[in-house]
Design an enzyme around this catalytic site. Structure first.
Site, PDB file in Angstrom:
ATOM      1  N   TYR A  81      -2.332  -0.849  10.414  1.00 17.42           N
ATOM      2  CA  TYR A  81      -2.320  -1.125   8.966  1.00 17.42           C
ATOM      3  C   TYR A  81      -0.996  -0.688   8.355  1.00 17.42           C
ATOM      4  CZ  TYR A  81      -3.752  -1.163   4.053  1.00 17.42           C
ATOM      5  OH  TYR A  81      -3.828  -1.416   2.704  1.00 17.42           O
ATOM      6  N   SER A 107       0.870  -1.185   0.000  1.00 16.95           N
ATOM      7  CA  SER A 107       0.000   0.000   0.000  1.00 16.95           C
ATOM      8  C   SER A 107       0.899   1.223   0.000  1.00 16.95           C
ATOM      9  CB  SER A 107      -0.849   0.017   1.265  1.00 16.95           C
ATOM     10  OG  SER A 107      -1.546   1.246   1.391  1.00 16.95           O
TER      11      SER A 107
HETATM   12  P1  NAP Z   1     -11.261  -6.049  -0.797  1.00 15.60           P
HETATM   13  O1  NAP Z   1     -12.144  -5.797  -1.973  1.00 15.60           O
HETATM   14  O2  NAP Z   1     -11.817  -5.940   0.575  1.00 15.60           O
HETATM   15  O3  NAP Z   1     -10.567  -7.476  -1.012  1.00 15.60           O
HETATM   16  C1  NAP Z   1      -9.839  -8.093   0.015  1.00 15.60           C
HETATM   17  C2  NAP Z   1      -9.685  -9.566  -0.307  1.00 15.60           C
HETATM   18  O4  NAP Z   1      -8.861 -10.168   0.711  1.00 15.60           O
HETATM   19  C3  NAP Z   1     -11.017 -10.310  -0.285  1.00 15.60           C
HETATM   20  O5  NAP Z   1     -11.006 -11.294  -1.279  1.00 15.60           O
HETATM   21  C4  NAP Z   1     -11.017 -10.943   1.093  1.00 15.60           C
HETATM   22  O6  NAP Z   1     -11.803 -12.114   1.195  1.00 15.60           O
HETATM   23  C5  NAP Z   1      -9.555 -11.300   1.233  1.00 15.60           C
HETATM   24  N1  NAP Z   1      -9.181 -11.569   2.616  1.00 15.60           N
HETATM   25  C6  NAP Z   1      -9.252 -10.744   3.682  1.00 15.60           C
HETATM   26  N2  NAP Z   1      -8.842 -11.376   4.789  1.00 15.60           N
HETATM   27  C7  NAP Z   1      -8.499 -12.634   4.421  1.00 15.60           C
HETATM   28  C8  NAP Z   1      -8.010 -13.778   5.110  1.00 15.60           C
HETATM   29  N3  NAP Z   1      -7.799 -13.781   6.434  1.00 15.60           N
HETATM   30  N4  NAP Z   1      -7.755 -14.902   4.391  1.00 15.60           N
HETATM   31  C9  NAP Z   1      -7.990 -14.938   3.069  1.00 15.60           C
HETATM   32  N5  NAP Z   1      -8.470 -13.905   2.369  1.00 15.60           N
HETATM   33  C10 NAP Z   1      -8.718 -12.772   3.035  1.00 15.60           C
HETATM   34  O7  NAP Z   1     -10.067  -4.987  -0.797  1.00 15.60           O
HETATM   35  P2  NAP Z   1      -8.817  -4.739  -1.796  1.00 15.60           P
HETATM   36  O8  NAP Z   1      -8.588  -3.296  -1.775  1.00 15.60           O
HETATM   37  O9  NAP Z   1      -9.009  -5.433  -3.068  1.00 15.60           O
HETATM   38  O10 NAP Z   1      -7.664  -5.437  -0.946  1.00 15.60           O
HETATM   39  C11 NAP Z   1      -6.647  -6.214  -1.546  1.00 15.60           C
HETATM   40  C12 NAP Z   1      -5.291  -5.754  -1.032  1.00 15.60           C
HETATM   41  O11 NAP Z   1      -5.043  -4.428  -1.492  1.00 15.60           O
HETATM   42  C13 NAP Z   1      -5.187  -5.701   0.483  1.00 15.60           C
HETATM   43  O12 NAP Z   1      -3.945  -6.250   0.878  1.00 15.60           O
HETATM   44  C14 NAP Z   1      -5.253  -4.217   0.787  1.00 15.60           C
HETATM   45  O13 NAP Z   1      -4.630  -3.882   1.995  1.00 15.60           O
HETATM   46  C15 NAP Z   1      -4.526  -3.661  -0.423  1.00 15.60           C
HETATM   47  N6  NAP Z   1      -4.725  -2.231  -0.705  1.00 15.60           N
HETATM   48  C16 NAP Z   1      -5.945  -1.711  -1.023  1.00 15.60           C
HETATM   49  C17 NAP Z   1      -6.058  -0.363  -1.335  1.00 15.60           C
HETATM   50  C18 NAP Z   1      -7.359   0.257  -1.748  1.00 15.60           C
HETATM   51  O14 NAP Z   1      -7.476   1.484  -1.774  1.00 15.60           O
HETATM   52  N7  NAP Z   1      -8.343  -0.496  -2.100  1.00 15.60           N
HETATM   53  C19 NAP Z   1      -4.938   0.470  -1.296  1.00 15.60           C
HETATM   54  C20 NAP Z   1      -3.712  -0.085  -0.964  1.00 15.60           C
HETATM   55  C21 NAP Z   1      -3.618  -1.439  -0.681  1.00 15.60           C
HETATM   56  P3  NAP Z   1     -13.321 -12.102   1.772  1.00 15.60           P
HETATM   57  O15 NAP Z   1     -14.218 -11.729   0.624  1.00 15.60           O
HETATM   58  O16 NAP Z   1     -13.529 -13.495   2.254  1.00 15.60           O
HETATM   59  O17 NAP Z   1     -13.378 -11.083   2.877  1.00 15.60           O
END
Ligand code: NAP
Length: 277
Positions: free
Chosen positions: A150, A137
Site C-alpha cells: 500500500y 495517503s
Molecule cells: P472506501 O470507502 O473503501 O472507498 C473506496 C472506493 O474505491 C469505493 O468506491 C470502491 O468501490 C472504489 N474502488 C476500489 N477498487 C476499485 C476498482 N478496482 N475500480 C473502481 N473502483 C474501485 O475507502 P476510502 O477511504 O474512501 O478510499 C478512497 C481513497 O482514499 C483510496 O485511494 C484510499 O487508499 C485513500 N485513503 C483512505 C484513507 C482512510 O483512512 N480512509 C486514508 C488515506 C487514503 P466499490 O464500492 O465497488 O468497492
C-alpha cells in the site's frame, strides 16, 4: 459558491468519493462518479437527478477509459476536475504477501489513476485548463510494518503527481496529491484486502498492528465530509498546492518523518558527499 464545475470522481460508492460527490453537488457542481455495480449506479444518480451522473468502471480496465471520457465529454460536458479516488489497502507482511497482491494493489492505486489521467489530459490540454487531484495517503510519506504494498503504491502516486504537475503547469493544468490521515470510511473495513498470516516469526510485530487497525475501523479521527469540504477549497483555489495533507494525525506523523529524514541526511552528509569528483 465559485463557478459551477464538472468533476469526474472515481469510486463514489462510499467513503471519500461519496462524501466529495455529495459536498460538490451541494455546492452546485456537476459530478460524474464511477462505480463498479449497477445498484451503486442507480443509488448515485438518485442523489441529484440532473447533476449526478454515474458511469460503470473498474479502474483496472484501462482500455475502457478513452471511450468513457469521450462519452462523458460529449454527453455531460467538459471535465474540469478529475479526482482519482478509487483505491484500497492491501495489508500484509511483505514476506507473506504474494507478488500478485502487489500487482493488483499497483494496478488499482497507481496504474488506474495514471490511465485515467492519460484519458483526460488531451481534453484538458486542448482547453488549457483543468485540475487533477490524486488521493494518495499519509502512507505516501510515512510507513509502518504490514502495509508495504500500500505504501509503495501511494509513494508512487505521490511521485507521479509531483512530476505530472511540473509537466502540465505550462498548459494551465494543476495537479494536487491529497494525502489523508485516518478517516471513517470503508477503507479498513469491507475494502481492505488482508493477507492471511503464515510466518510465526512476525507474530509479535504484526498481530497487534492488525488487531488495532481492525478495532479502530469506523472510529478513526477524520470526518470524510470535512475532508470533502477541504478538497473543494483546494478545487476553488487559484493556486492549488502540489501536496495537501488532511488530518492532524497526518500532519504530526509526516512532520516527524521529515525531521527524522533530515537528521539522518545530516548525520551521513560527509559520506554522501565523499563520492563526488
Ligand atoms: P472506501 O470507502 O473503501 O472507498 C473506496 C472506493 O474505491 C469505493 O468506491 C470502491 O468501490 C472504489 N474502488 C476500489 N477498487 C476499485 C476498482 N478496482 N475500480 C473502481 N473502483 C474501485 O475507502 P476510502 O477511504 O474512501 O478510499 C478512497 C481513497 O482514499 C483510496 O485511494 C484510499 O487508499 C485513500 N485513503 C483512505 C484513507 C482512510 O483512512 N480512509 C486514508 C488515506 C487514503 P466499490 O464500492 O465497488 O468497492
Amino acid at each position: 459558491m465559485s463557478s459551477s464545475k464538472t468533476l469526474l470522481i472515481t469510486g463514489v460508492s462510499s467513503g471519500f468519493g461519496r462524501a466529495l460527490a455529495q459536498e460538490a453537488l451541494a455546492a452546485g457542481h456537476r459530478v460524474v462518479g464511477t462505480v463498479r455495480h449497477t445498484e451503486a449506479k442507480e443509488a448515485f444518480e438518485t442523489l441529484s437527478p440532473n447533476h449526478a451522473f454515474a458511469r460503470l468502471l473498474d479502474v483496472t480496465d484501462a482500455n475502457a477509459m478513452e471511450g468513457l471520457i469521450a462519452e462523458v465529454e460529449q454527453n455531460v460536458g467538459p471535465v474540469d476536475v478529475l479526482v482519482n479516488n478509487a483505491g484500497y489497502g492491501q495489508e500484509g507482511i511483505l514476506e507473506e504477501s504474494p507478488l500478485d497482491a502487489m500487482r493488483l494493489q499497483f494496478d488499482v492505486n497507481v496504474f488506474g489513476a495514471v490511465a485515467m489521467i492519460k484519458a483526460v489530459l488531451p481534453y484538458m490540454r486542448r482547453r488549457r485548463r483543468g485540475h487533477i487531484l490524486n488521493i494518495t495517503s499519509m502512507g505516501g510519506f510515512i510507513t509502518m510494518p504490514g502495509i508495504a504494498y500500500y505504501c509503495g503504491s501511494k509513494f508512487a502516486l505521490e511521485g507521479i503527481s509531483e512530476v505530472l504537475g511540473k509537466e502540465v503547469a505550462p498548459f494551465g493544468i494543476a495537479v494536487t496529491a491529497v494525502a489523508p490521515g485516518s478517516f471513517r470510511t470503508d477503507w479498513a473495513g469491507r475494502s481492505m484486502v488482508r493477507t492471511p498470516r503464515a510466518i510465526a516469526d512476525y507474530d509479535a510485530l504484526f498481530d497487534p498492528i492488525r488487531k488495532a487497525r481492525e478495532e479502530k475501523s469506523g472510529n478513526q479521527l477524520g470526518d470524510p465530509a470535512k475532508a470533502a469540504r477541504a478538497i473543494l477549497t483546494v478545487i476553488d483555489s487559484d493556486a492549488p498546492p502540489a501536496h495537501l495533507l488532511l488530518g492532524s494525525d497526518a500532519l504530526a506523523l509526516v512532520r516527524d518523518k521529515l525531521e527524522t529524514l533530515a537528521a539522518e541526511i545530516d548525520s551521513w552528509e560527509a559520506l554522501t558527499c565523499s563520492t563526488d569528483g
